[in-house]
Scaffold this motif. Structure first.
Motif, PDB file in Angstrom:
ATOM      1  N   GLN A 292      -9.038   8.805  -2.509  1.00 21.42           N
ATOM      2  CA  GLN A 292      -9.620   8.892  -3.847  1.00 21.42           C
ATOM      3  C   GLN A 292     -11.122   9.134  -3.685  1.00 21.42           C
ATOM      4  OE1 GLN A 292      -8.337   5.084  -5.276  1.00 21.42           O
ATOM      5  NE2 GLN A 292      -6.258   5.776  -5.731  1.00 21.42           N
TER       6      GLN A 292
ATOM      7  N   ARG B 255       0.829  -1.206   0.000  1.00 23.76           N
ATOM      8  CA  ARG B 255       0.000   0.000   0.000  1.00 23.76           C
ATOM      9  C   ARG B 255       0.862   1.254   0.000  1.00 23.76           C
ATOM     10  NH1 ARG B 255      -2.466  -0.540   4.744  1.00 23.76           N
ATOM     11  NH2 ARG B 255      -0.905   0.778   5.737  1.00 23.76           N
ATOM     12  N   GLU B 256       1.917   1.257   0.813  1.00 30.12           N
ATOM     13  CA  GLU B 256       2.788   2.437   0.875  1.00 30.12           C
ATOM     14  C   GLU B 256       3.610   2.588  -0.398  1.00 30.12           C
ATOM     15  OE1 GLU B 256       2.422   4.780   3.172  1.00 30.12           O
ATOM     16  OE2 GLU B 256       0.748   3.439   3.652  1.00 30.12           O
TER      17      GLU B 256
ATOM     18  N   ASN C 259      -8.216  11.370  -6.742  1.00 30.43           N
ATOM     19  CA  ASN C 259      -7.809  12.206  -5.614  1.00 30.43           C
ATOM     20  C   ASN C 259      -7.698  13.629  -6.142  1.00 30.43           C
ATOM     21  OD1 ASN C 259      -6.121  13.784  -3.873  1.00 30.43           O
ATOM     22  ND2 ASN C 259      -5.340  11.926  -2.927  1.00 30.43           N
TER      23      ASN C 259
ATOM     24  N   THR D 130      -2.806  14.577  -3.359  1.00 25.79           N
ATOM     25  CA  THR D 130      -2.009  14.161  -2.201  1.00 25.79           C
ATOM     26  C   THR D 130      -1.579  12.702  -2.278  1.00 25.79           C
ATOM     27  OG1 THR D 130      -4.055  13.662  -0.992  1.00 25.79           O
ATOM     28  CG2 THR D 130      -3.094  15.857  -0.693  1.00 25.79           C
ATOM     29  N   ALA D 131      -2.164  11.951  -3.208  1.00 24.82           N
ATOM     30  CA  ALA D 131      -1.820  10.554  -3.431  1.00 24.82           C
ATOM     31  C   ALA D 131      -2.276  10.213  -4.841  1.00 24.82           C
ATOM     32  CB  ALA D 131      -2.493   9.648  -2.394  1.00 24.82           C
TER      33      ALA D 131
ATOM     34  N   ARG E 238       1.520   4.263  -2.971  1.00 29.28           N
ATOM     35  CA  ARG E 238       1.351   5.689  -2.685  1.00 29.28           C
ATOM     36  C   ARG E 238       2.408   6.546  -3.388  1.00 29.28           C
ATOM     37  NH1 ARG E 238      -1.314   8.269   1.386  1.00 29.28           N
ATOM     38  NH2 ARG E 238      -1.714   6.284   2.450  1.00 29.28           N
ATOM     39  N   ARG E 239       3.555   5.963  -3.687  1.00 27.96           N
ATOM     40  CA  ARG E 239       4.658   6.742  -4.254  1.00 27.96           C
ATOM     41  C   ARG E 239       4.569   6.906  -5.774  1.00 27.96           C
ATOM     42  NH1 ARG E 239       7.359   3.813  -0.055  1.00 27.96           N
ATOM     43  NH2 ARG E 239       7.982   2.138  -1.483  1.00 27.96           N
TER      44      ARG E 239
ATOM     45  N   LEU F  13      -5.800   6.229  -0.069  1.00 23.01           N
ATOM     46  CA  LEU F  13      -5.209   7.203  -0.983  1.00 23.01           C
ATOM     47  C   LEU F  13      -6.134   8.401  -1.213  1.00 23.01           C
ATOM     48  CD1 LEU F  13      -3.639   4.721  -3.573  1.00 23.01           C
ATOM     49  CD2 LEU F  13      -2.629   5.681  -1.489  1.00 23.01           C
TER      50      LEU F  13
ATOM     51  N   LEU G 257      -7.965   0.932  -0.964  1.00 23.58           N
ATOM     52  CA  LEU G 257      -7.108   1.906  -1.652  1.00 23.58           C
ATOM     53  C   LEU G 257      -7.830   3.241  -1.826  1.00 23.58           C
ATOM     54  CD1 LEU G 257      -5.298  -0.252  -4.355  1.00 23.58           C
ATOM     55  CD2 LEU G 257      -4.293   0.831  -2.329  1.00 23.58           C
TER      56      LEU G 257
END
Length: 378
Positions: A99, A61-62, A266, A270-271, A65-66, A97, A93
């Motif tokens: 969304q 998950r992290e 989003n 921010t993600a 995010r990138r 994130l 998600l």
């Protein structure tokens, strides 16, 4: 030169096949319009869940995010109980994130026949914005006396001003970038508390958009108006459950789920946002080449638009529409070509495709105009 880092989740069933087409569309658009796109594949879905018992590992998950954006194929498998993958991956998600806006275009392309008499490309070009993180999908609830004749099930619905404001503001901004028409869809005569909150937010935010015409329609009335008079609507904003239902009705109006694209957006950047066709994993035809990849290609177009790549998004949409118009059917063997063959045709068209209709009112143009700061930053 802009550069984008995309995560790719092929998922289950026909997901990997149609997602491969989406990735090829992005690469073809990058070659034509002078940007680059790298991809990283993630093994998520039924098979890894059955191996490990984990749907979405925290580290994964992290890592997601990138990325700048996520392309998702589909999840769902008869070996996994309903809701495990859908809630554990897609809903998880969307929430993690942020969304908050589900974007569902309802557009009938030239040469595609709607099953609803009287619907034409000239009167069917709207977008449904579904609040993506609240409502009845928050997961709250309980069952008392489960398994007995006296069982009672409670499912909680939650609406908050911050989440409602976020989608309403985005809806007004999108309407201003298109045809300046905004419709709230709810059930205010029965759901009086939630409905009042939505109405109050729309009224307050609408004061900042005096040039945008406001309308309201009950969700049951929407189920009549949408197929009979889709031209009445441009940007429709609604809650999670209602949006889930009427957007699938819209997919039928535009020719079927095989043409229905979506964005889990989003709006703040921010993600990463996540882009997926909505037809599901269709395990009965997995690996047979019978899936229409158009919805995945159109989801790739939405991805490019949300990244700020307006011309690329318009080209992918135009190429997909041109290929659809030439197909003898929209699903199964009657299409006359396999999933991969249709994907190749779309990719070949991207190099020279023109926009469909007027780019000034296109959803692709509007999304590109509203691309958040992170999108397009490379």
């Amino acid at each position: 030169m802009s550069s984008y880092d995309l995560a790719v989740i092929g998922g289950d069933g026909i997901g990997p096949d149609v997602t491969a087409v989406a990735v090829d569309c992005v690469r073809a658009a990058a070659a034509r319009f002078g940007f680059t796109a790298s991809t990283t594949d993630y093994d998520l879905g039924a098979e890894p869940y059955l191996r490990t018992g984990i749907v979405l590992p925290g580290k994964t998950r992290e890592a997601l995010r990138r990325h700048d954006a996520i392309l998702l194929g589909a999840v769902g498998d008869p070996r996994v109980p309903p809701g495990v993958l859908e809630r554990g991956l897609i809903v998880a998600l969307r929430i993690a994130l942020r969304q908050s806006v589900n974007v569902r275009p309802v557009r009938l392309y030239p040469g595609v026949l709607s099953p609803v008499r009287g619907v034409t490309p000239e009167n069917c070009d709207l977008v449904i914005l579904r609040e993506n993180t609240e409502g009845l999908y928050t997961g709250g609830g309980e069952t008392v006396h489960a398994g007995t004749a006296e069982a009672v099930a409670l499912q909680h619905s939650v609406s908050t001003v911050p989440a409602t404001r976020e989608i309403v503001e985005f809806g007004f901004r999108l309407a201003r970038a298109r045809r300046k028409r905004f419709t709230l869809c709810h059930k205010t005569n029965i759901l009086t508390h939630a409905g009042r909150l939505w109405e109050e937010v729309v009224a307050e935010v609408g004061e900042d958009f005096p040039d945008v015409e406001r309308d309201y329609v009950h969700v049951d009335a929407m189920c009549q108006h949408l197929p009979l008079d889709p031209g009445r609507f441009d940007v429709v904003v609604t809650d999670n459950l209602f949006g889930d239902i009427i957007s699938d009705l819209g997919a039928t109006v535009q020719g079927g789920l095989g043409l229905a694209a979506s964005a889990n957006h989003n709006p703040l950047g921010t993600a990463p946002s996540m882009f997926e066709p909505v037809h599901g994993s269709a395990p009965d035809i997995a690996g047979k080449g019978l899936a229409n990849p158009a919805a995945a290609a159109l989801s790739a177009a939405l991805c490019l638009a949300a990244l700020g790549e307006r011309e690329a998004a318009l080209a992918v949409e135009g190429a997909t529409a041109a290929v659809l118009a030439a197909l003898p059917a929209l699903a199964g063997p009657a299409m006359g070509a396999s999933t991969a063959e249709i994907g190749t045709r779309i990719v070949e068209q991207i190099g020279s495709a023109d926009p469909v209709g007027d780019p000034a009112t296109s959803l692709m143009s509007a999304l590109a105009t509203l691309a958040p700061p992170r999108a397009g930053a490379g």
